[in-house]
Design a protein around this motif. Structure first.
Motif, PDB file in Angstrom:
ATOM      1  N   PHE A   1       0.824  -1.203   0.000  1.00 50.86           N
ATOM      2  CA  PHE A   1       0.000   0.000   0.000  1.00 50.86           C
ATOM      3  C   PHE A   1       0.862   1.258   0.000  1.00 50.86           C
ATOM      4  CE2 PHE A   1      -2.128   3.448   2.298  1.00 50.86           C
ATOM      5  CZ  PHE A   1      -3.235   3.629   1.475  1.00 50.86           C
TER       6      PHE A   1
ATOM      7  N   SER B   1       0.814   3.527  -3.473  1.00 52.54           N
ATOM      8  CA  SER B   1       0.139   4.817  -3.348  1.00 52.54           C
ATOM      9  C   SER B   1       1.050   5.984  -3.711  1.00 52.54           C
ATOM     10  CB  SER B   1      -0.394   5.001  -1.922  1.00 52.54           C
ATOM     11  OG  SER B   1       0.661   5.006  -0.979  1.00 52.54           O
TER      12      SER B   1
ATOM     13  N   GLY C   1      -4.084   1.093  -2.676  1.00 52.80           N
ATOM     14  CA  GLY C   1      -2.954   1.929  -3.072  1.00 52.80           C
ATOM     15  C   GLY C   1      -3.160   2.555  -4.439  1.00 52.80           C
TER      16      GLY C   1
ATOM     17  N   VAL D   1      -5.798   5.443  -4.049  1.00 55.18           N
ATOM     18  CA  VAL D   1      -5.187   6.612  -3.424  1.00 55.18           C
ATOM     19  C   VAL D   1      -4.282   7.334  -4.415  1.00 55.18           C
ATOM     20  CG1 VAL D   1      -3.540   7.358  -1.650  1.00 55.18           C
ATOM     21  CG2 VAL D   1      -5.344   5.726  -1.076  1.00 55.18           C
ATOM     22  N   ASN D   2      -3.528   6.555  -5.206  1.00 57.27           N
ATOM     23  CA  ASN D   2      -2.626   7.136  -6.200  1.00 57.27           C
ATOM     24  C   ASN D   2      -3.396   7.870  -7.284  1.00 57.27           C
ATOM     25  OD1 ASN D   2      -0.762   7.360  -8.496  1.00 57.27           O
ATOM     26  ND2 ASN D   2       0.594   6.064  -7.292  1.00 57.27           N
TER      27      ASN D   2
END
Length: 320
Positions: free
Chosen positions: A55, A59, A184, A187-188
């Motif tokens: 993660f 991310s 992840g 979020v990225n």
């Protein structure tokens, strides 16, 4: 001299892997640490440390570089071809049941990513990012196919096959490793900036994944032992396919079929050379199929893969 230099460099980078792995074997053999405790160490790595590492890194990674679609498509094509070849070989050896066939395909095509490939890539390359796309492909595609075959081939039991299949698929997608990868990516893509203290905490825990996972694998191997004399013909051809034929197949398909070269070709060959997945034994136990064969393949392919790793490092890097 160039090849000798690469071999020495690979061996030097492999020393931390051998130290953690070998320490587990020695302590288990001497009964200083019970071999049964390998499950606790492996659970910590697989359920907590590795997801934290994945993660945190996904991310904050450059997804355009992380997901090289040509490389990933080439690897998927090589895996598909490997599935066909293993199916043909298995039928030649008299394997007929769908669950038995699926288990052998899993042993020859899937790789031990979270417990073996991630720590090895961290030790060898300083980063396990190239493993992430293959890990997602393996869990979200290959594992779901295996689960589907296993569930549809399961005799009797309560509930409909469709319900059991749905439950198994959902459980597979909700494993911590898959959730961490998908979270992840989200979020990225949303460009969310996590606090530095959160990222540092994830890194602190994630950094422990490599040595703990390798130590757990060593404990398991030290407790199980290796009986070379008792190795069956089926075990030999599956281990040979997983540790030798599949990396060569990945190289040929990716390089000549999809034009993959450079670092990604190197990464994919090394990933393909990883041993049979740890959850092969879990699947075998759950579906009550070829349990002894699965245990032997996990242990023996791990030992063979570790022994061959410096050679793949030497051969694949200049070839790209």
């Amino acid at each position: 001299m160039v090849h000798e230099g690469w071999l020495m460099e690979a061996l030097e980078k492999l020393l931390p892997v051998l130290l953690a792995f070998g320490c587990g074997i020695v302590l288990a053999r001497r009964k200083v640490v019970p071999a049964e405790s390998s499950k606790a160490f492996a659970d910590y790595a697989f359920l907590f440390a590795v997801p934290c590492y994945l993660f945190g890194n996904i991310s904050t990674s450059d997804l355009s570089r992380l997901f090289d679609w040509r490389a990933l498509t080439g690897y998927a094509a090589a895996a598909a071809l490997a599935v066909v070849l293993i199916g043909v070989f298995a039928r030649m050896l008299g394997v007929r049941g769908p669950r038995e066939m699926a288990l052998r395909i899993m042993a020859g095509v899937q790789v031990n990513t979270a417990i073996f490939a991630v720590p090895v890539f961290i030790m060898m390359f300083g980063n396990a990012a190239p493993v992430f796309p293959v890990l997602l492909f393996q869990v979200c595609v290959l594992s779901l196919v295996i689960v589907s075959i296993m569930e549809l081939g399961r005799p009797g039991g309560s509930g409909s096959r469709a319900r059991k299949l749905r439950t198994a698929v959902v459980a597979s997608l909700l494993t911590p490793v898959v959730v961490a990868c998908n979270a992840g990516i989200v979020v990225n893509l949303l460009s969310l900036h996590l606090p530095r203290t959160v990222l540092d905490s994830l890194a602190f825990v994630g950094d422990s994944a490599s040595p703990v996972a390798l130590f757990a694998l060593g404990l398991h191997l030290g407790g199980a032992g290796l009986t070379v004399r008792g190795t069956t013909r089926e075990e030999m051809w599956l281990i040979a396919f997983k540790c030798v034929a599949f990396p060569l197949l990945a190289y040929a398909v990716c390089r000549f079929g999809f034009g993959v070269g450079g670092a990604w070709l190197h990464y994919l060959v090394v990933i393909a050379a990883m041993p049979a997945p740890q959850n092969l034994f879990v699947f075998a136990q759950r579906y009550e199929v070829s349990v002894d064969l699965s245990a032997a393949l996990v242990v023996k392919s791990s030992a063979v893969a570790l022994a061959l790793l410096p050679l793949w490092m030497q051969w694949a890097a200049p070839a790209g």
